[in-house]
Design an enzyme around this catalytic site. Structure first.
Site, PDB file in Angstrom:
ATOM      1  N   ASP A   1       0.854  -1.184   0.000  1.00  0.00           N
ATOM      2  CA  ASP A   1       0.000   0.000   0.000  1.00  0.00           C
ATOM      3  C   ASP A   1       0.896   1.241   0.000  1.00  0.00           C
ATOM      4  O   ASP A   1       1.722   1.419   0.896  1.00  0.00           O
ATOM      5  CB  ASP A   1      -0.878  -0.052   1.259  1.00  0.00           C
ATOM      6  CG  ASP A   1      -1.818   1.140   1.372  1.00  0.00           C
ATOM      7  OD1 ASP A   1      -1.838   1.975   0.446  1.00  0.00           O
ATOM      8  OD2 ASP A   1      -2.523   1.229   2.397  1.00  0.00           O
TER       9      ASP A   1
ATOM     10  N   ASP B   1      -2.934   2.516  -5.751  1.00  0.00           N
ATOM     11  CA  ASP B   1      -1.688   2.386  -4.989  1.00  0.00           C
ATOM     12  C   ASP B   1      -1.651   1.144  -4.100  1.00  0.00           C
ATOM     13  O   ASP B   1      -0.920   1.101  -3.124  1.00  0.00           O
ATOM     14  CB  ASP B   1      -1.455   3.649  -4.147  1.00  0.00           C
ATOM     15  CG  ASP B   1      -2.399   3.733  -2.961  1.00  0.00           C
ATOM     16  OD1 ASP B   1      -3.535   3.252  -3.063  1.00  0.00           O
ATOM     17  OD2 ASP B   1      -2.002   4.279  -1.924  1.00  0.00           O
ATOM     18  N   GLU B   2      -2.452   0.142  -4.433  1.00  0.00           N
ATOM     19  CA  GLU B   2      -2.466  -1.075  -3.613  1.00  0.00           C
ATOM     20  C   GLU B   2      -2.484  -2.314  -4.496  1.00  0.00           C
ATOM     21  O   GLU B   2      -3.169  -2.326  -5.515  1.00  0.00           O
ATOM     22  CB  GLU B   2      -3.752  -1.138  -2.774  1.00  0.00           C
ATOM     23  CG  GLU B   2      -3.779  -0.232  -1.576  1.00  0.00           C
ATOM     24  CD  GLU B   2      -5.103  -0.361  -0.844  1.00  0.00           C
ATOM     25  OE1 GLU B   2      -5.447  -1.470  -0.414  1.00  0.00           O
ATOM     26  OE2 GLU B   2      -5.797   0.660  -0.718  1.00  0.00           O
TER      27      GLU B   2
HETATM   28 MG   LIG Z   1      -2.236   4.186   0.280  1.00  0.00          MG
END
Ligand SMILES: [Mg+2]
Length: 441
Positions: A24, A116-117
């Site tokens: 993350d 973003d993961e």
């Molecule tokens: Mg994040």
């Protein structure tokens, strides 16, 4: 109390029967800005300049107490040291793709969960990489940091739900590993609504039955779970107990969350029409891009930057998604009144098309507009084909024209407007422009 007698149900206590890594990005949007603009590193930075409120904040900005959604005028007044930047979603998207591709160097089983993961299945890779799972997780994390200049928090566990708990445990730059034997130590510190996939409604229901922590839930027996919970929550229960039931979806998702266009121009004072024309040009370019991907925005934001690069913007929701520029230009000229200030020297304008969806789906909702929209779509199919054949931006909206003519005047150079069909450098035609039938939408 011994750790092992704590559970009265069979729990998967193998160290990592399956090794799932969740990564993350730490304050990802801001981290992308800091990676591309080194002067912003270690500074309190927020993004969202184009829509007038905070979209993301750096850890330094968070430390000041700034939160997402806060109006920017408030931030600027209270914390003049904070650097406010406009979101640059194309860059974020690019970093996102690079992030996924880096992780794919280690394993093909990568699920792009959000910009973003991702989840990555490392099961069985220890021998190949000659590392334990935690070491492998650490290598991936370190290499991402070195290659992208962005940090990620990581969680390693035997299921997706536990890996997500783990990556959130210690941010930023944390690596948290939850081997089977330690699961309960993490779960007892977690309320049920902090578990991925458990919403406020379910949490409220669980509370009525005395289930407050994730551990309370994990310890309920299967009969109770089957009786009171639906399939998705039953799967979460399995995963909390270390039994992996959720698969990794490794299909590539080439979704564009947003499309953005902006351009800097020669400062212009009191030339409202020129600034608007610059904005119109950006709108045309962004819409062209959207049509290329067959996407249509549901929200649009416009912004202007003055010569000290302070951005002032506004976000607005469309009554229906569209990628036809004439509609959006019309909307922009209405919004323009609210962000344009007489006497300010403007340096740049920009537009972001947000919440993109499939443009075919977009057309279905509108009964009355079908004919008009269809005509516009055909028109733009023709325009796109012509622009492809004769070079970009040969055909433009009338509202965009001043952007080109002003550049001729202000920069005192040879005309920048592209030549139209039939024109030469010495002979320019009057402009056979598509002015675009603008309907209220
Ligand atoms: Mg994040």
């Amino acid at each position: 109390m011994s750790l092992l007698t704590f559970h009265h149900r069979p729990l998967n206590l193998g160290e990592y029967p399956r090794a799932i890594l969740h990564l993350d990005g730490d304050a990802f949007f801001v981290a992308c800005e800091q990676a591309t603009h080194p002067e912003l590193r270690d500074q309190p930075v927020v993004t969202g300049g184009e829509r007038g409120c905070v979209t993301a904040c750096s850890y330094q900005a968070k430390a000041l107490g700034i939160t997402r959604g806060q109006p920017l005028y408030q931030v600027a007044k209270q914390f003049p040291q904070v650097r406010i930047v406009a979101s640059d979603f194309e860059t974020y998207n690019l970093y996102s793709q690079r992030f996924f591709n880096w992780v794919r160097k280690f394993t093909p089983e990568v699920e792009e969960y959000s910009i973003d993961e991702c989840f990555a299945d490392l099961t069985g890779l220890r021998r190949l990489w000659r590392q334990s799972y935690p070491e492998l997780a650490q290598s991936i994390q370190r290499q991402l940091n070195e290659s992208l200049g962005i940090t990620f928090s990581a969680g390693l566990a035997s299921t997706k739900v536990l890996a997500k708990v783990a990556s959130n445990w210690s941010k930023p730059v944390g690596l948290t590993c939850i081997p089977g034997i330690q699961i309960h130590r993490f779960l007892r510190q977690l309320s049920t609504d902090q578990v991925w996939g458990i919403g406020a409604q379910t949490a409220a229901l669980l509370k009525k039955y005395g289930i407050r922590t994730a551990l309370d839930l994990a310890r309920r027996d299967q009969t109770w779970i089957n009786r009171y919970l639906a399939k998705p929550q039953r799967e979460i229960w399995q995963e909390l107990n270390g039994n992996s039931v959720l698969d990794i979806d490794d299909s590539r998702k080439t979704t564009y969350a947003s499309i953005q266009r902006s351009k800097t121009f020669y400062p212009s004072t009191d030339r409202r029409s020129i600034v608007l024309a610059q904005l119109s040009r950006n709108i045309e370019k962004a819409c062209h891009r959207a049509r290329h991907y067959r996407l249509a925005p549901q929200k649009v934001s416009f912004w202007l930057k003055d010569d000290s690069f302070v951005a002032r913007g506004i976000e607005t929701k469309l009554s229906m998604p569209t990628n036809i520029p004439s509609y959006i230009v019309k909307l922009a000229s209405t919004c323009f009144q609210q962000i344009y200030q007489m006497g300010t020297r403007y340096r740049a304008t920009g537009v972001t098309l947000n919440d993109l969806q499939d443009d075919h789906q977009a057309q279905l909702d509108l009964f009355q507009q079908v004919v008009a929209i269809d005509q516009q779509r055909h028109l733009y199919q023709g325009i796109d084909a012509l622009n492809k054949k004769y070079g970009q931006h040969k055909i433009m909206l009338g509202t965009t024209l001043a952007a080109y003519t002003s550049e001729m005047k202000t920069e005192g150079q040879e005309a920048k407007r592209p030549l139209l069909v039939g024109e030469s450098q010495y002979k320019r035609l009057e402009f056979p422009l598509i002015t675009g039938q603008v309907n209220e939408i």
